[in-house]
Design an enzyme around this catalytic site. Structure first.
Site, short mmCIF file in Angstrom:
data_model
loop_
_atom_site.label_atom_id
_atom_site.label_comp_id
_atom_site.label_asym_id
_atom_site.label_seq_id
_atom_site.Cartn_x
_atom_site.Cartn_y
_atom_site.Cartn_z
N THR A 146 0.87 -1.18 0.00
CA THR A 146 0.00 0.00 0.00
C THR A 146 0.90 1.23 0.00
OG1 THR A 146 -0.23 -0.24 2.41
CG2 THR A 146 -2.01 -1.11 1.03
N THR A 179 0.75 -2.86 11.23
CA THR A 179 -0.27 -2.98 10.19
C THR A 179 0.32 -3.74 9.05
OG1 THR A 179 -2.01 -2.05 8.92
CG2 THR A 179 -0.07 -0.88 8.78
N GLU A 259 6.59 4.93 7.34
CA GLU A 259 6.18 6.14 6.63
C GLU A 259 6.93 7.39 7.11
OE1 GLU A 259 1.60 4.69 5.76
OE2 GLU A 259 2.03 5.93 7.52
#
Length: 383
Positions: A146, A179, A259
């Site tokens: 993702t 995640t 991130e």
């Protein structure tokens, strides 16, 4: 180097149109046997996505013959229709393979509240089945990405047997698990009960020690499948060691791709009364936005470390704590020691050592700094 490196596995990754950004978004990993033993661990979040609710039932008998995964939408809090989509995907895979849907683990990742288009998803399953091959591991690893900037894969060699793995994850990294979706494969002969023992031991000291931003996902799934195709039965200790190596490698790849991160931080608590207390202390520091922001600014602010230690239930003397950063003991006996300017935080890797002086146990928790990039990424996330 992929999930298809061990004998007995095929995989594929295809584009089904689920991602608004385009690219591969449906992956399929199939265990061709001769054995189909498996074990799985899931998120500890009480709010679970539809694929987790489905897969929790699938894994109860220790048999999994295929894992199908999609990016582009988490299929979480999408109502009864979302659960039916998960069921339909499992049925579609099962029909192609001539097996029961109850042997198919389903995983999804992406935005919560986003319903995957069922027709697109099922067409993606058809395309993935058609593309299955022993060289499809790379495509599968790419299809589950993702916000990941790179795919994550690993291979660990045993004595005549092999473990392969792939993972995705770049944000919401916190136990249990992070995640992330992880598929691990092995051609060793390992009964389901032993796989479960090994997997829980491996995740406890790898994925469960990864705490990037303190946010627990709704979709976390880690599945290991054993084909038995090598014909070799390793000892449980040897297999657990290799599986732990594979999980730790993947966890570190997740950390490095967190991130917006500029620093990867290893927080090691030593001389704790118990391992759990060492983990609690490390996790408290890892979740301190003040500490993480200081590291982003290359500031060895050890006072923020002590402040975080003080919020825990661990046993220690508040007046006798030692803290080192990148090997420099900036704090001794809870007072300033070495000159903080001796600490070089310009590199990506940062180590923090905390001495509780309360016992003999130790543990490491991994995190990263809090950056402008992280805020930007999570203020405008799209799949």
């Amino acid at each position: 180097m992929s999930v298809t490196t061990p004998q007995g596995f095929r995989a594929a990754g295809v584009e089904a149109g689920l991602k608004t950004s385009g690219g591969k978004d449906v992956a399929l990993v199939v265990n061709d046997g001769p054995t189909h033993d498996s074990a799985t661990v899931f998120t500890a979040n009480r709010c679970k996505a539809n694929p987790v609710l489905w897969s929790q039932e699938v894994v109860k008998d220790g048999t999994v013959r295929a894992v199908v995964l999609n990016s582009g939408g988490a299929n979480c809090y999408t109502g009864p229709d979302g659960f039916q989509t998960t069921h339909a995907v499992a049925e579609q895979v099962a029909d192609h393979l001539g097996i029961g849907a109850i042997d198919v683990v389903v995983c999804s990742t992406g935005l919560i509240g986003l319903a995957n288009d069922r027709a697109q998803l099922l067409a993606g399953v058809d395309a993935a089945y058609a593309a299955l091959g022993t060289d499809g591991g790379q495509d599968a690893a790419e299809a589950i990405m993702t916000t990941d900037s790179v795919s994550k894969q690993v291979v660990v060699e045993g004595a005549g047997w092999t473990i392969g793995g792939m993972a995705k994850g770049a944000g919401m990294l916190a136990p249990q698990l992070a995640t992330m979706l992880v598929v691990l494969t092995t051609d060793a002969v390992v009964p389901a009960a032993d796989l479960d023992t090994a997997l829980r031991a491996a995740t406890r000291v790898s994925f469960d020690r990864l705490d990037s931003d303190g946010c627990m996902s709704t979709n976390d799934t880690v599945t290991v499948m054993a084909s038995g195709a090598s014909g070799i039965t390793p000892s449980l200790d040897d297999f657990t060691e290799a599986l732990t190596q594979a999980c730790t490698d993947l966890a570190m790849q997740l950390l490095k791709d967190a991130e917006g991160a500029d620093h990867e931080i290893a927080i090691t608590t030593i001389n704790a009364a118990t391992e759990d207390e060492a983990v609690e202390v490390g996790r408290s520091v890892a979740r301190s936005n003040l500490f993480k922001a200081a590291v982003f600014g290359n500031d060895p602010n050890w006072g923020r470390v002590l402040a975080s230690i003080g919020t825990t239930s661990a046993r220690f003397d508040p007046a006798d704590l030692d803290v080192a950063m990148n090997g420099v003991w900036v704090c001794r006996q809870s007072t300033p020691h070495a000159d903080p300017t001796e600490v070089d935080l310009t590199g990506r890797e940062v180590s923090v050592t905390i001495d509780l002086k309360s016992g003999t146990e130790r543990a490491t928790v991994w995190t990263n700094d809090l950056t402008h990039g992280y805020v930007h990424e999570n203020s405008a996330y799209s799949s």
